[in-house]
Design a protein around this motif. Structure first.
Motif, short mmCIF file in Angstrom:
data_model
loop_
_atom_site.label_atom_id
_atom_site.label_comp_id
_atom_site.label_asym_id
_atom_site.label_seq_id
_atom_site.Cartn_x
_atom_site.Cartn_y
_atom_site.Cartn_z
N VAL A 103 -39.05 -16.90 48.60
CA VAL A 103 -40.01 -18.00 48.73
C VAL A 103 -40.51 -18.04 50.17
O VAL A 103 -39.71 -17.99 51.11
CB VAL A 103 -39.38 -19.35 48.34
N GLY A 104 -41.84 -18.10 50.32
CA GLY A 104 -42.44 -18.26 51.64
C GLY A 104 -42.57 -19.73 52.01
O GLY A 104 -43.14 -20.52 51.26
N LEU A 105 -42.03 -20.10 53.15
CA LEU A 105 -41.97 -21.50 53.59
C LEU A 105 -42.81 -21.70 54.85
O LEU A 105 -43.20 -20.72 55.51
CB LEU A 105 -40.52 -21.89 53.86
N PRO A 106 -43.08 -22.92 55.21
CA PRO A 106 -43.84 -23.17 56.44
C PRO A 106 -43.13 -22.69 57.71
O PRO A 106 -43.80 -22.50 58.73
CB PRO A 106 -44.01 -24.69 56.46
N MET A 107 -41.83 -22.49 57.65
CA MET A 107 -41.09 -22.07 58.84
C MET A 107 -40.31 -20.79 58.63
O MET A 107 -39.42 -20.48 59.43
CB MET A 107 -40.13 -23.18 59.28
N GLY A 108 -40.59 -20.00 57.59
CA GLY A 108 -39.87 -18.76 57.41
C GLY A 108 -39.74 -18.36 55.94
O GLY A 108 -40.63 -18.61 55.13
N LEU A 109 -38.59 -17.75 55.63
CA LEU A 109 -38.32 -17.23 54.29
C LEU A 109 -37.02 -17.80 53.76
O LEU A 109 -36.13 -18.19 54.54
CB LEU A 109 -38.22 -15.70 54.31
N ALA A 110 -36.90 -17.80 52.44
CA ALA A 110 -35.66 -18.21 51.78
C ALA A 110 -35.46 -17.34 50.55
O ALA A 110 -36.43 -16.96 49.89
CB ALA A 110 -35.69 -19.69 51.39
N ALA A 111 -34.20 -17.02 50.26
CA ALA A 111 -33.85 -16.19 49.11
C ALA A 111 -32.95 -16.99 48.17
O ALA A 111 -32.03 -17.68 48.62
CB ALA A 111 -33.14 -14.91 49.56
N PHE A 112 -33.22 -16.89 46.87
CA PHE A 112 -32.46 -17.59 45.84
C PHE A 112 -32.00 -16.58 44.79
O PHE A 112 -32.68 -15.58 44.54
CB PHE A 112 -33.30 -18.68 45.17
N CYS A 121 -29.75 -17.25 51.34
CA CYS A 121 -30.05 -16.84 52.72
C CYS A 121 -31.40 -17.42 53.12
O CYS A 121 -32.26 -17.68 52.27
CB CYS A 121 -30.06 -15.32 52.84
N ALA A 122 -31.58 -17.62 54.42
CA ALA A 122 -32.85 -18.10 54.96
C ALA A 122 -33.12 -17.39 56.28
O ALA A 122 -32.19 -17.01 57.01
CB ALA A 122 -32.83 -19.61 55.17
N TRP A 123 -34.41 -17.18 56.57
CA TRP A 123 -34.83 -16.54 57.82
C TRP A 123 -35.89 -17.41 58.46
O TRP A 123 -36.96 -17.65 57.88
CB TRP A 123 -35.38 -15.14 57.54
N ASP A 124 -35.63 -17.87 59.67
CA ASP A 124 -36.58 -18.69 60.40
C ASP A 124 -36.56 -18.35 61.88
O ASP A 124 -36.80 -19.21 62.73
CB ASP A 124 -36.27 -20.17 60.20
N ALA A 125 -36.28 -17.08 62.20
CA ALA A 125 -36.17 -16.69 63.60
C ALA A 125 -37.51 -16.80 64.32
O ALA A 125 -37.57 -17.21 65.48
CB ALA A 125 -35.64 -15.26 63.71
N ALA A 126 -38.60 -16.44 63.65
CA ALA A 126 -39.91 -16.48 64.30
C ALA A 126 -40.58 -17.84 64.19
O ALA A 126 -41.59 -18.08 64.87
CB ALA A 126 -40.83 -15.41 63.69
N ARG A 127 -40.08 -18.71 63.33
CA ARG A 127 -40.65 -20.05 63.14
C ARG A 127 -42.14 -19.95 62.80
O ARG A 127 -42.98 -20.63 63.38
CB ARG A 127 -40.46 -20.90 64.38
N THR A 128 -42.49 -19.08 61.87
CA THR A 128 -43.87 -18.86 61.48
C THR A 128 -44.04 -19.15 60.00
O THR A 128 -43.08 -19.02 59.22
CB THR A 128 -44.30 -17.42 61.79
N ASP A 149 -47.79 -13.58 57.55
CA ASP A 149 -47.73 -14.93 58.11
C ASP A 149 -49.14 -15.48 58.34
O ASP A 149 -50.15 -14.86 58.01
CB ASP A 149 -46.90 -14.94 59.40
N GLU A 150 -49.19 -16.67 58.92
CA GLU A 150 -50.47 -17.37 59.12
C GLU A 150 -51.37 -16.68 60.14
O GLU A 150 -52.59 -16.89 60.12
CB GLU A 150 -50.19 -18.80 59.57
N MET A 151 -50.81 -15.85 61.00
CA MET A 151 -51.60 -15.13 61.99
C MET A 151 -52.07 -13.77 61.48
O MET A 151 -52.73 -13.04 62.21
CB MET A 151 -50.77 -14.94 63.27
N GLY A 152 -51.73 -13.41 60.25
CA GLY A 152 -52.13 -12.12 59.69
C GLY A 152 -51.21 -10.99 60.04
O GLY A 152 -51.56 -9.82 59.82
N LEU A 153 -50.01 -11.26 60.56
CA LEU A 153 -49.02 -10.21 60.85
C LEU A 153 -48.23 -9.87 59.60
O LEU A 153 -47.91 -10.75 58.79
CB LEU A 153 -48.07 -10.66 61.97
N VAL A 154 -47.89 -8.59 59.45
CA VAL A 154 -47.16 -8.10 58.28
C VAL A 154 -45.73 -7.79 58.72
O VAL A 154 -45.50 -6.87 59.51
CB VAL A 154 -47.83 -6.85 57.68
N TRP A 155 -44.77 -8.55 58.18
CA TRP A 155 -43.36 -8.39 58.51
C TRP A 155 -42.69 -7.57 57.40
O TRP A 155 -42.78 -7.92 56.24
CB TRP A 155 -42.67 -9.75 58.63
N LEU A 156 -42.04 -6.49 57.80
CA LEU A 156 -41.32 -5.62 56.85
C LEU A 156 -39.82 -5.90 56.95
O LEU A 156 -39.23 -5.76 58.03
CB LEU A 156 -41.62 -4.15 57.16
#
Length: 450
Positions: A103-112, A121-128, A149-156
């Motif tokens: 799931v894509g969140l306003p502050m990162g990622l989450a896995a269910f 698990c959750a990822w919010d290191a970049a706060r994007t 993300d909102e800036m158009g960057l592609v995270w792998l």
């Protein structure tokens, strides 16, 4: 014998014995009708009430017929939610891969996890803020993840053992003025390749990457074994164990120690340049530029001069000047396309794999690309040796010219059938395995998507 003296005569009828019009159907009338007859205006009210009643019965009968016809149709299956899971903030997007939901969140990622719908698990290191996600299962409980993300960057990312491992930001550059934004990202089935459509200040281009998923599986297995050995050694002392726990929590939060192989850039496809006047002095010069004569090209190798095109355009405008003025057509400068539609394709007769390459089942062999406003559908192979730099614009392996500009396209899940829609409302379906036309049907509609 009695004999009548005079002939038998029938008496003439009299008008007073004739039946009146209202008395002809006297046997159908109610005997008490004369007594129950209503005076005006009550008879008019009665007629209006009967008219309303008859109209209501017609409406009821019509609705009953529609309900009976609706029951004969195939009813769609209604699906109801069986479980729900809570997310922190607003869910912008989600992707399903295997037994995991990302799931894509306003502050990162989450896995269910699917069975119990619990966050693992959750990822919010970049706060994007994450706006789009593509995910695929690559084996051994490992998933490859692409997030925009909102800036158009592609995270792998690679996701395994309830941990997000950041591999690379595909379109990150040091000079912020040269930063490009992601318009669309596509992940091939199985996670072998990915395509990223990027857009800069003045142009757009498509980048195709090969993902080393086999190397990732080996490296993550190696890292897990090293973590197990470190954990066993830490058991020898309580102090070492406490230090290991603190170190392990920091690694799981930042993933700084997890280093995986980087993806390989295979192709960089840019919009085709418009066909202009030829600079060749003889047909032999044009033939030298052609690789072979077994397929159609993009039309660059021709012998038409720029002056000939200008002369032809001037003749056309002078001949149809009235029609051009009536339609209000004006000369418009050709703009560089800013968007492309592309699909990953399995091996077929259209796009074959050479004998030196061992084709694997389910692994794409090429891509199909068409840019906005272009008549050409181009096919590129993904198994050519890297003779040239990936930064250069490669020539397509196969070109399909169409009579009208392509609007949209679609590929079946088995990658066998390819559907094309043009601006003239013509839809064609091709069988790529046999290289045959399955359907050609012109519609009197405007096609926007397939």
């Amino acid at each position: 014998v009695y004999i009548r003296k005079h002939a038998l005569e029938i008496p003439p009828p009299s008008e007073k014995d004739w039946l009146r019009d209202e008395e002809e159907n006297f046997f159908l009338q109610d005997p008490d009708g004369k007594r129950a007859a209503l005076p005006q205006p009550f008879r008019m009210v009665s007629k209006l009430v009967m008219l309303v009643f008859e109209n209501a019965m017609e409406i009821i009968e019509r609705r009953e017929m529609l309900q009976e016809a609706q029951k004969l149709k195939v009813q769609p299956t209604k699906c109801f939610p069986t479980a729900e899971f809570q997310v922190t903030g607003r869910a912008n997007c989600l992707a399903v891969s295997g037994t995991c939901i990302f799931v894509g969140l306003p502050m990162g990622l989450a896995a269910f996890k699917v069975p119990d719908c619990k966050e693992v698990c959750a990822w919010d290191a970049a706060r994007t803020e994450i706006c789009a996600i593509r995910a695929s299962h690559v084996g051994n409980e490992c998933h490859v993840l692409l997030a925009v993300d909102e800036m158009g960057l592609v995270w792998l990312f690679c996701f395994q053992e309830e941990t997000f491992l950041l591999v690379k930001i595909l379109n990150e550059v040091e000079d912020i003025s040269k930063q490009s934004t992601c318009v669309e990202v596509v992940l091939s089935p199985g996670g072998d390749f990915t395509g990223v459509l990027l857009q800069g200040n003045t142009k757009a281009w498509l980048e195709i990457y090969q993902l080393p998923k086999d190397s990732w599986l080996k490296e993550m297995e190696k890292n897990s074994r090293a973590a197990c050995r470190e954990k066993r050694s830490s058991w020898t002392s309580g102090v070492l164990r406490l230090a290991f726990l603190l170190q392990g929590s920091a690694v799981s939060a930042s993933n700084a120690d997890a280093k995986l192989s980087l993806p390989v850039l295979l192709l960089k496809v840019e919009p085709h340049k418009p066909v202009t006047g030829s600079s060749f002095t003889s047909p032999l010069d044009a033939l030298k530029e052609m690789d072979d004569d077994s397929m159609l090209g993009l039309g660059y190798n021709h012998l038409i001069r720029a002056s000939q095109w200008k002369q032809h355009e001037a003749i056309f405008c002078s001949t149809y000047q009235k029609h051009l003025q009536a339609t209000g057509e004006r000369e418009s400068k050709e703009e560089t396309p800013r968007h492309a539609t592309f699909h990953f394709l399995l091996p077929s007769w259209i796009l074959q794999v050479g004998p030196e390459v061992k084709a694997q089942p389910g692994v794409p062999a090429g891509i199909s690309v068409h840019w906005d406003g272009s008549h050409n559908l181009c096919f590129y192979s993904l198994h050519h040796p890297l003779k040239e730099r990936a930064d250069s614009d490669p020539s397509p392996d196969v070109v399909w010219p169409c009579a009208a500009p392509l609007v949209c396209s679609a590929v079946s899940c088995c990658s066998r059938y390819l559907a094309l829609a043009c601006e003239d409302a013509t839809i064609t379906i091709w069988d790529k395995h046999l290289g045959e036309l399955v359907l050609w049907d012109p519609f009197e509609i405007t096609v926007h998507n397939l």
